[in-house]
Design a protein around this motif. Structure first.
Motif, PDB file in Angstrom:
ATOM      1  N   LEU A   1      83.366 -68.476 -18.708  1.00 13.68           N
ATOM      2  CA  LEU A   1      84.804 -68.293 -18.925  1.00 13.68           C
ATOM      3  C   LEU A   1      85.067 -67.422 -20.149  1.00 13.68           C
ATOM      4  CD1 LEU A   1      87.740 -69.657 -18.130  1.00 13.68           C
ATOM      5  CD2 LEU A   1      87.307 -70.893 -20.249  1.00 13.68           C
ATOM      6  N   THR A   2      85.886 -66.401 -19.970  1.00 10.33           N
ATOM      7  CA  THR A   2      86.266 -65.590 -21.121  1.00 10.33           C
ATOM      8  C   THR A   2      87.608 -66.104 -21.637  1.00 10.33           C
ATOM      9  OG1 THR A   2      85.153 -63.729 -20.095  1.00 10.33           O
ATOM     10  CG2 THR A   2      86.580 -63.241 -21.965  1.00 10.33           C
ATOM     11  N   ALA A   3      87.557 -66.930 -22.671  1.00 10.27           N
ATOM     12  CA  ALA A   3      88.773 -67.580 -23.155  1.00 10.27           C
ATOM     13  C   ALA A   3      89.624 -66.619 -23.970  1.00 10.27           C
ATOM     14  CB  ALA A   3      88.415 -68.808 -23.984  1.00 10.27           C
ATOM     15  N   VAL A   4      88.970 -65.730 -24.713  1.00  9.11           N
ATOM     16  CA  VAL A   4      89.692 -64.670 -25.428  1.00  9.11           C
ATOM     17  C   VAL A   4      89.019 -63.368 -25.033  1.00  9.11           C
ATOM     18  CG1 VAL A   4      90.227 -63.662 -27.676  1.00  9.11           C
ATOM     19  CG2 VAL A   4      90.342 -66.140 -27.366  1.00  9.11           C
ATOM     20  N   ASP A   5      89.809 -62.428 -24.520  1.00  8.36           N
ATOM     21  CA  ASP A   5      89.255 -61.258 -23.859  1.00  8.36           C
ATOM     22  C   ASP A   5      89.665 -59.980 -24.591  1.00  8.36           C
ATOM     23  OD1 ASP A   5      88.167 -59.505 -22.126  1.00  8.36           O
ATOM     24  OD2 ASP A   5      89.333 -60.112 -20.364  1.00  8.36           O
ATOM     25  N   ASP A   6      88.795 -59.508 -25.471  1.00  5.12           N
ATOM     26  CA  ASP A   6      88.951 -58.194 -26.076  1.00  5.12           C
ATOM     27  C   ASP A   6      90.318 -58.005 -26.738  1.00  5.12           C
ATOM     28  OD1 ASP A   6      87.827 -55.759 -26.718  1.00  5.12           O
ATOM     29  OD2 ASP A   6      88.711 -54.747 -24.987  1.00  5.12           O
ATOM     30  N   VAL A   7      90.677 -58.947 -27.597  1.00  2.55           N
ATOM     31  CA  VAL A   7      91.994 -58.899 -28.231  1.00  2.55           C
ATOM     32  C   VAL A   7      91.945 -58.052 -29.505  1.00  2.55           C
ATOM     33  CG1 VAL A   7      93.754 -60.244 -29.432  1.00  2.55           C
ATOM     34  CG2 VAL A   7      92.789 -61.087 -27.283  1.00  2.55           C
TER      35      VAL A   7
ATOM     36  N   ASN B   1      99.543 -72.105 -20.260  1.00  2.00           N
ATOM     37  CA  ASN B   1      98.497 -73.054 -20.643  1.00  2.00           C
ATOM     38  C   ASN B   1      97.133 -72.472 -20.286  1.00  2.00           C
ATOM     39  OD1 ASN B   1     100.839 -75.342 -19.600  1.00  2.00           O
ATOM     40  ND2 ASN B   1      99.967 -75.464 -21.642  1.00  2.00           N
ATOM     41  N   GLY B   2      96.224 -72.591 -21.209  1.00  2.00           N
ATOM     42  CA  GLY B   2      94.875 -72.089 -20.958  1.00  2.00           C
ATOM     43  C   GLY B   2      94.735 -70.595 -21.165  1.00  2.00           C
ATOM     44  N   ALA B   3      95.757 -69.967 -21.758  1.00  2.00           N
ATOM     45  CA  ALA B   3      95.717 -68.509 -21.958  1.00  2.00           C
ATOM     46  C   ALA B   3      94.717 -68.124 -23.043  1.00  2.00           C
ATOM     47  CB  ALA B   3      97.102 -67.987 -22.304  1.00  2.00           C
ATOM     48  N   GLY B   4      94.373 -69.068 -23.900  1.00  2.00           N
ATOM     49  CA  GLY B   4      93.401 -68.760 -24.962  1.00  2.00           C
ATOM     50  C   GLY B   4      94.021 -68.714 -26.341  1.00  2.00           C
ATOM     51  N   LYS B   5      95.231 -69.236 -26.472  1.00  2.00           N
ATOM     52  CA  LYS B   5      95.931 -69.157 -27.762  1.00  2.00           C
ATOM     53  C   LYS B   5      95.219 -69.994 -28.825  1.00  2.00           C
ATOM     54  CE  LYS B   5      99.661 -70.877 -25.848  1.00  2.00           C
ATOM     55  NZ  LYS B   5      99.238 -71.131 -24.458  1.00  2.00           N
ATOM     56  N   THR B   6      94.944 -71.249 -28.491  1.00  2.00           N
ATOM     57  CA  THR B   6      94.260 -72.124 -29.451  1.00  2.00           C
ATOM     58  C   THR B   6      92.858 -71.587 -29.752  1.00  2.00           C
ATOM     59  OG1 THR B   6      95.492 -74.050 -28.686  1.00  2.00           O
ATOM     60  CG2 THR B   6      93.433 -74.474 -29.844  1.00  2.00           C
ATOM     61  N   THR B   7      92.194 -71.086 -28.714  1.00  2.00           N
ATOM     62  CA  THR B   7      90.855 -70.530 -28.925  1.00  2.00           C
ATOM     63  C   THR B   7      90.906 -69.361 -29.909  1.00  2.00           C
ATOM     64  OG1 THR B   7      90.286 -71.187 -26.673  1.00  2.00           O
ATOM     65  CG2 THR B   7      88.821 -69.622 -27.757  1.00  2.00           C
TER      66      THR B   7
ATOM     67  N   GLY C   1      93.346 -64.880 -21.543  1.00  2.00           N
ATOM     68  CA  GLY C   1      92.592 -64.453 -22.720  1.00  2.00           C
ATOM     69  C   GLY C   1      92.901 -63.051 -23.210  1.00  2.00           C
ATOM     70  N   ALA C   2      93.571 -62.249 -22.388  1.00  2.00           N
ATOM     71  CA  ALA C   2      93.829 -60.863 -22.791  1.00  2.00           C
ATOM     72  C   ALA C   2      95.260 -60.695 -23.278  1.00  2.00           C
ATOM     73  CB  ALA C   2      93.565 -59.924 -21.622  1.00  2.00           C
ATOM     74  N   LYS C   3      95.444 -59.720 -24.165  1.00  2.00           N
ATOM     75  CA  LYS C   3      96.793 -59.426 -24.649  1.00  2.00           C
ATOM     76  C   LYS C   3      97.478 -58.566 -23.600  1.00  2.00           C
ATOM     77  CE  LYS C   3      97.602 -56.357 -27.955  1.00  2.00           C
ATOM     78  NZ  LYS C   3      97.499 -55.737 -29.293  1.00  2.00           N
ATOM     79  N   ILE C   4      98.592 -59.062 -23.031  1.00  2.95           N
ATOM     80  CA  ILE C   4      99.245 -58.264 -21.987  1.00  2.95           C
ATOM     81  C   ILE C   4     100.525 -57.612 -22.476  1.00  2.95           C
ATOM     82  CG2 ILE C   4      98.251 -59.536 -20.044  1.00  2.95           C
ATOM     83  CD1 ILE C   4     101.066 -60.913 -19.783  1.00  2.95           C
ATOM     84  N   ALA C   5     101.042 -58.056 -23.608  1.00  2.54           N
ATOM     85  CA  ALA C   5     102.248 -57.403 -24.131  1.00  2.54           C
ATOM     86  C   ALA C   5     102.366 -57.710 -25.608  1.00  2.54           C
ATOM     87  CB  ALA C   5     103.489 -57.903 -23.399  1.00  2.54           C
ATOM     88  N   GLU C   6     103.116 -56.877 -26.304  1.00  2.03           N
ATOM     89  CA  GLU C   6     103.281 -57.039 -27.735  1.00  2.03           C
ATOM     90  C   GLU C   6     104.490 -56.221 -28.155  1.00  2.03           C
ATOM     91  OE1 GLU C   6     100.013 -55.375 -29.927  1.00  2.03           O
ATOM     92  OE2 GLU C   6     100.686 -56.257 -31.787  1.00  2.03           O
ATOM     93  N   GLY C   7     105.345 -56.778 -29.008  1.00  3.08           N
ATOM     94  CA  GLY C   7     106.497 -55.993 -29.459  1.00  3.08           C
ATOM     95  C   GLY C   7     107.645 -56.865 -29.924  1.00  3.08           C
ATOM     96  N   ALA C   8     108.809 -56.263 -30.064  1.00  2.01           N
ATOM     97  CA  ALA C   8     109.990 -56.997 -30.505  1.00  2.01           C
ATOM     98  C   ALA C   8     110.349 -58.054 -29.461  1.00  2.01           C
ATOM     99  CB  ALA C   8     111.147 -56.032 -30.698  1.00  2.01           C
ATOM    100  N   PRO C   9     110.904 -59.196 -29.897  1.00  2.00           N
ATOM    101  CA  PRO C   9     111.204 -60.289 -28.976  1.00  2.00           C
ATOM    102  C   PRO C   9     111.970 -59.852 -27.727  1.00  2.00           C
ATOM    103  CG  PRO C   9     111.548 -61.011 -31.219  1.00  2.00           C
ATOM    104  CD  PRO C   9     111.190 -59.558 -31.291  1.00  2.00           C
TER     105      PRO C   9
END
Ligand SMILES: Nc1ncnc2c1ncn2[C@@H]1O[C@H](COP(=O)(O)OP(=O)(O)OP(=O)(O)O)[C@@H](O)[C@H]1O
Ligand SMILES: [Mg+2]
Lengths: 257, 332
Positions: free
Chosen positions: A17-23, A39-45, A214-222
């Motif tokens: 399992l790739t819990a955090v993927d190339d962030v 849930n299970g996206a990898g935030k806590t990891t 586990g991967a970052k799919i978006a980032e930016g202003a709220p």
């Protein structure tokens, strides 16, 4: 200004399992970054990798220094504090003693007397001053969440990672907690907050990062992030999008009328 | 001065008086009592030493016999090689401490039962080595120590006072640890090791330090024991019971408290003498029953019972009293 925290290609695997993927992520001093995802996206990891609980791949730079190979106690002494999704008090100690621990050990050469004063201050700040002599295990859930906050504050961190500090609280308690986080940010502490309540995220964050599988799919202003179709698809759902659109329309209508 | 500080001073004063009275034991010139006193001091050393790793840090160590046996053989061999007796005791303590440091680095990452079993096996391994390394240890034949040229009575007094002095050191070590950040850090480790490292505690360093401290005086006591009894053999000094008894004593008096293990050691010795001497056949069974009773009915030990009542709390978990007394003591 250079970033206070910079992750480059951070990956954490558990077996297959790739819990955090190339962030890759960089956080500037003073920012309040929301970290959301299903849930299970990898935030806590991701928090566990930053704080040295897990040793993934990739590089992590905190305050100009590589930290990915350091141990948790070393990273926290540098100024990275975190709260746990599942609260982790020292159950047999009083609230005051709980907060004395980070006050004593996060910095070298702190006497127990000084630590006691610092701890009392942190407890007052989070509103637990009156309950400082209660055993941690006898506090309410809201109390234990605030105790977690006080413990992380007593470390005098530069970066604070908050993992669902509002989960399980009632609306009134959430308002108190949000106000508290705002006051911590006002002290100049950089905050990364994991949170499922969008109201809280929209309220507090200057920027949002979305994790999915586990991967970052978006980032930016709220506003930008919450109207991103990929984010709606993966996490927010169409109901949220519709309600947000309605609210925006109502606000626009109100402005006209 | 608040109530806690007053209690603390009273406890310190009473302890000093008790030590002074015990030190005057030879005045009664009763050899049986003196032998008992030496045993009691030795038991107190073992229990107080175990308390650092088992009581404060919460790591259930069964290595006491390993440190004791290692100390006994080191002392005996060094004395045989001509080292003066007191120096042999000191050296034995240091050897046990160095051994514990290395052992700790190897096994202190294990938790709970795994740590307990790993620590238990060590004494067995040392027993095997000692038994087969005949050229150095005399093997199964055992080892005789050099004769001391003073009267029997003088010897009894010498060994009693020496053992008592080490016991006082063990007590002082516990007192120091409980008021120092080391003790506070160990308490955090006992209650939540992950959280402990997250608040900035170097858990490996703290645990290994605790383990080393729990060995040094046991090693010295082992060497002193060897000098005292003149003859040692592997099954005697590496006996598993030497690992089990200190745990029972510490739990009896109150694990994780400063005075508890010493009080437990005295009570245990009294029970051993009064009850079990007369019930030799069921000795092991009685010990087993005592352990079960302790775990179920007295999880905080006798001290936990006393201080728990004073604080009007139900003593449900072991160690409660320590967390309070140690930290409060720190600010006093
Ligand atoms: N120590 C571990 N060993 C194996 N798998 C793990 C471990 N920790 C987390 N995982 C898995 O990694 C994935 C990410 O988990 P993580 O707890 O980081 O998610 P999360 O985004 O925090 O979820 P939630 O919102 O429920 O808290 C999950 O599939 C989880 O089962
Ligand atoms: Mg989580």
């Amino acid at each position: 200004m250079s970033p206070i925290l910079e992750l480059t290609n951070v990956t954490q695997r558990f077996g297959g399992l790739t819990a955090v993927d190339d962030v890759t992520l960089s956080v500037m001093p003073g920012e309040v970054v929301g970290l959301i995802g299903p849930n299970g996206a990898g935030k806590t990891t991701l928090v566990n990798v930053i704080t040295g609980v897990y040793r993934g791949t990739g590089t992590i730079v905190f305050d100009g220094q590589r930290i990915e190979a350091l141990k948790p106690y070393q990273i926290s002494r540098l100024g990275v504090a975190r709260t746990y999704q599942v609260v982790q008090p020292f159950p047999e100690m009083t609230a005051l003693e709980n907060v004395m621990a980070p006050a004593t050990f996060a910095h070298a050469g702190v006497s127990l007397t000084t630590a006691r004063e610092k701890a009392a201050e942190a407890l007052d700040f989070v509103g637990l001053g009156a309950e400082k002599d209660k055993r941690a295990s006898s506090l309410t859930l809201a109390g234990r969440k605030r105790l977690e906050l006080a413990k992380s504050l007593a470390m005098e961190p530069k970066v604070l990672l908050l993992d669902e500090v509002n989960a399980g609280l009632n609306p009134a308690e959430i308002d108190v907690a949000v106000d508290l986080i705002r006051r911590i940010a006002a002290r100049g502490v950089t905050i990364i907050i994991i949170e499922h309540l969008m109201k809280v995220v929209m309220n507090l964050c200057t920027r949002i990062v979305v994790l999915h599988h586990g991967a970052k799919i978006a980032e930016g202003a709220p506003d930008t992030v919450t109207s991103d179709p990929a984010v709606i698809e993966a996490y927010l759902g169409n109901r949220y999008a519709k309600r947000a659109a309605e609210r925006a329309a109502a606000a626009a209508g109100g402005a006209h009328g | 001065m608040n109530k806690g500080q007053t209690m603390h001073r009273v406890a310190v004063a009473l302890t000093l008086i008790a030590v002074a009275l015990i030190a005057a034991l030879p005045a009664l010139s009763d050899n049986y009592l003196l032998r008992l006193g030496t045993m009691g001091a030795m038991y107190a050393i073992l229990a107080l030493s175990w308390n650092i790793i088992g009581g404060f840090a919460g790591y259930p160590s069964f290595s006491t016999a390993a440190f004791f046996g290692l100390g006994a053989y080191s002392g005996a061999i060094l004395q045989g090689a001509g080292l003066p007796m007191p120096l042999a005791w000191v050296a034995a303590g240091l050897i046990a401490m160095a051994f514990a440091t290395l052992l700790g680095l190897a096994i202190l990452h294990l938790k709970g039962h795994y740590f307990a079993i790993a620590s238990l096996v060590v004494a067995e391994v040392l027993l095997e080595i000692t038994t087969s390394w005949t050229s150095l240890t005399g093997g199964g034949m055992g080892l005789n120590l050099p004769i001391i040229r003073i009267s029997i009575d003088a010897q009894a007094r010498l060994f009693f006072w020496s053992m008592l002095a080490i016991a006082v050191m063990a007590l002082g070590m516990n007192y120091w640890v409980s008021r120092h950040r080391l003790g506070f850090g160990l308490m955090c480790i006992r209650q939540n090791e992950d959280a402990a490292s997250m608040v900035g505690i170097n858990t490996t360093l703290y645990k290994v330090t605790a383990f080393a401290l729990s060995a040094v005086l046991v090693g010295a006591a082992g060497a002193l024991y060897a000098s005292w009894v003149f003859y040692i053999e592997p099954p005697d000094v590496f006996a598993t019971l030497t690992s089990v008894k200190p745990i029972v004593m510490a739990m009896l008096g109150g694990a994780g408290t400063v005075l508890g293990p010493a009080i437990g050691a005295v009570l245990f010795l009294a029970m051993e003498e009064l009850v079990w001497r007369n019930l030799l056949q069921i000795h092991a069974a009685a010990l087993g029953l005592l352990i079960v009773a302790l775990i179920f009915f007295l999880p905080g030990g006798l001290l936990g019972l006393v201080t728990g009542k004073r604080k009007r709390r139900v003593v449900a978990k072991k160690g409660e009293t320590t967390s309070n007394s140690a930290v409060k003591g720190g600010a006093a």
